[in-house]
Design an enzyme around this catalytic site. Structure first.
Site, PDB file in Angstrom:
ATOM      1  N   GLY A   1      -3.387   7.420   1.057  1.00  0.00           N
ATOM      2  CA  GLY A   1      -4.132   6.252   0.608  1.00  0.00           C
ATOM      3  C   GLY A   1      -5.620   6.385   0.910  1.00  0.00           C
ATOM      4  O   GLY A   1      -6.013   6.868   1.984  1.00  0.00           O
TER       5      GLY A   1
ATOM      6  N   GLY B   1       0.840  -1.204   0.000  1.00  0.00           N
ATOM      7  CA  GLY B   1       0.000   0.000   0.000  1.00  0.00           C
ATOM      8  C   GLY B   1       0.870   1.247   0.000  1.00  0.00           C
ATOM      9  O   GLY B   1       0.680   2.160  -0.815  1.00  0.00           O
ATOM     10  N   HIS B   2       1.855   1.277   0.911  1.00  0.00           N
ATOM     11  CA  HIS B   2       2.784   2.410   0.927  1.00  0.00           C
ATOM     12  C   HIS B   2       3.562   2.472  -0.388  1.00  0.00           C
ATOM     13  O   HIS B   2       3.778   3.557  -0.947  1.00  0.00           O
ATOM     14  CB  HIS B   2       3.783   2.262   2.080  1.00  0.00           C
TER      15      HIS B   2
ATOM     16  N   LYS C   1      -7.292   3.998   1.684  1.00  0.00           N
ATOM     17  CA  LYS C   1      -7.483   3.091   2.820  1.00  0.00           C
ATOM     18  C   LYS C   1      -7.931   3.871   4.067  1.00  0.00           C
ATOM     19  O   LYS C   1      -8.782   3.418   4.821  1.00  0.00           O
ATOM     20  CB  LYS C   1      -6.164   2.347   3.077  1.00  0.00           C
TER      21      LYS C   1
ATOM     22  N   SER D   1      -2.519  -3.486   5.628  1.00  0.00           N
ATOM     23  CA  SER D   1      -2.363  -2.599   6.769  1.00  0.00           C
ATOM     24  C   SER D   1      -1.134  -3.040   7.548  1.00  0.00           C
ATOM     25  O   SER D   1      -0.856  -4.238   7.639  1.00  0.00           O
ATOM     26  CB  SER D   1      -3.601  -2.684   7.673  1.00  0.00           C
ATOM     27  N   SER D   2      -0.436  -2.078   8.113  1.00  0.00           N
ATOM     28  CA  SER D   2       0.718  -2.434   8.956  1.00  0.00           C
ATOM     29  C   SER D   2       0.258  -3.253  10.149  1.00  0.00           C
ATOM     30  O   SER D   2       1.044  -3.983  10.750  1.00  0.00           O
ATOM     31  CB  SER D   2       1.422  -1.168   9.442  1.00  0.00           C
TER      32      SER D   2
END
Ligand code: AMP
Length: 292
Positions: free
Chosen positions: A148, A37-38, A150, A186-187
């Site tokens: 994002g 995502g990053h 997200k 997600s982290s």
């Protein structure tokens, strides 16, 4: 390997050099523990050209007192490698005291917009987010910053902050990156056990159930909300925090769906709190999911 700076003074020096050579400045704010995502934000920034700065900073002011600040993953060497792979020009990784020196007392708050959804569940969260992001803007002076979808509410609140405070930064939003089975990256996914990882799919399944109702013609927001809630509440081991159907422009709850509609969900899977959302474009007769 990407160059790393830890102080605001060094950051400003490097950025000034890039700017004087005619490059525009691109900023990708992150809390590290970088995943695809990053990476998608980094790639978007890289593709737009200019000088790409990634900030890696686990911002304490956006965590509540009972949240996971101390155990938030911090794989810094891996993050640096990732930044290098994605062609970032500079990593800004300040220690906490560099951002919040002793006696720090100034905070930014977007009233109203920060108190709903995530803000209602995490009091003070967006105050911390807005404060650190505005500081990063002032430190790095980017022309464009990448965020994002997200964290949909984060983008909406930050855009409002930038408008209200005349911050001359363009905020660019990138689509949510998902695993093949739909789970949003997600982290915090690293906290999930194998069993919880399966249960976590309830979030995207719930959102898609809501979306499918809208695509099938439903325009009553409460009916859509019920569809989302039903899937989440029907999954063992998942505790729903909220299921919301709101305007993506103002975050206001809707009764009848129209315009840009945000379906947003937050739930606890075991001890891990996860969020996800979908964006829809809705008229009386037509509806479609929009990536951003
Ligand atoms: P974080 O490190 O969690 O603060 O996230 C940094 C940035 O990456 C934020 O703008 C997030 O919205 C974005 N981000 C996190 N997860 C994803 C994802 N799955 N897809 C796209 N962007 C993401």
């Amino acid at each position: 390997m990407t160059a790393v700076v830890k102080s605001v003074t060094e950051l400003r020096q490097v950025v000034a050099g890039a700017r004087s050579s005619g490059q525009s400045i691109r900023l990708v704010p992150t809390m590290g523990a970088l995943h695809e995502g990053h990476a998608s934000l980094l790639r978007a920034a890289r593709a737009d050209g200019g000088f790409v700065v990634v900030s890696v900073f686990v911002n304490p002011t956006q965590f509540g007192p009972r949240e996971d600040l101390s155990r938030y993953p911090r794989p810094f060497e891996k993050d640096l490698e990732r930044c290098g792979q994605e062609g970032a020009d500079l990593v800004f990784a300040p220690p906490v005291e560099e951002v919040y020196p002793p006696g720090f007392a100034t905070f930014v708050e977007v009233q109203g917009w920060s108190d709903v959804l995530e803000g209602a569940s995490r009091p003070g969260h967006f105050r911390g987010v807005c404060t650190v992001v505005l500081k990063l803007f002032l430190m790095a002076g980017p022309d464009v910053a990448y965020f994002g979808q997200k964290d949909a509410q984060q983008v909406i609140v930050l855009k409002k902050m930038a408008r209200d405070l005349n911050v001359a930064v363009e905020l660019r939003v990138c689509p949510t990156v998902r695993e093949a089975d739909g789970l949003a990256l997600s982290s915090r996914n690293v906290y999930l056990s194998a069993e919880e990882r399966g249960r976590a799919l309830a979030l995207v399944r719930a959102l898609r159930a809501g979306r499918d109702r809208v695509l099938a013609g439903e325009r009553d927001a409460e009916a859509v909300r019920r569809a989302v809630r039903g899937v989440a509440e029907g999954t063992p081991g998942v505790t729903l925090d909220y299921a919301a159907v709101v305007s993506a422009d103002s975050l206001e709850p809707l009764t009848r769906l129209h315009g840009k509609v945000l379906l947003a969900i937050a739930a606890r899977v075991g001890a891990t709190r996860l969020i996800d959302n979908l964006l829809l474009s809705v008229t009386e007769n037509e509806a479609a999911e929009v990536p951003v």
